[in-house]
Design a protein around this motif. Sequence first.
Motif: not given
Length: 160
Positions: A89-103
């Motif tokens: 993940a780049i140009k992102d936040t830790d929370t948002a990127a982890k949410g993407f992985v989970k989703k």
Amino acid sequence: MRRAMIALLFLVMAPLMQGCDEAPEKVYAADFSLKLFDGRTFTLSKHKGEVVIVNFFASWCIPCRAEAPALEAMHQKYLDKKVIFLGVAIKDTDTAAKGFVKKYGLTFPTGLDSEQVAKDALGVYGLPTTFFIDGNGLITYTHSGAVTEELIKHELDKIL
């Protein structure tokens, strides 16, 4: 006047165009390390002898959302082979990127490249971008835009 403009345009554009039969320059992937969301560290050079697919994504990237199921499906399909999928993940936040992985139910190693080390090592300009790296560390193919299962299989079949 029109002919002169066309000739000038050709002279300017000709050096920028490659012939269809020219082989691309062989480039080895620069080494990088990435802290993964599960706490481990992924270092590219520790995966010699394995094919590595590095996918750069962001939670806000619409084409990244479209390709996520294909990446996970192919990761599952190639689990028994020496193929490593890595999500960066780049140009992102830790929370948002982890949410993407989970989703999207991504089970392959993923992490946030907050300092752009991996991004700069491989020269990423846009999202999504996927690199196919053979067991010798050679980048065999780079794809800008969303990948499909068919494209991933095609590229893997060439290097496995």
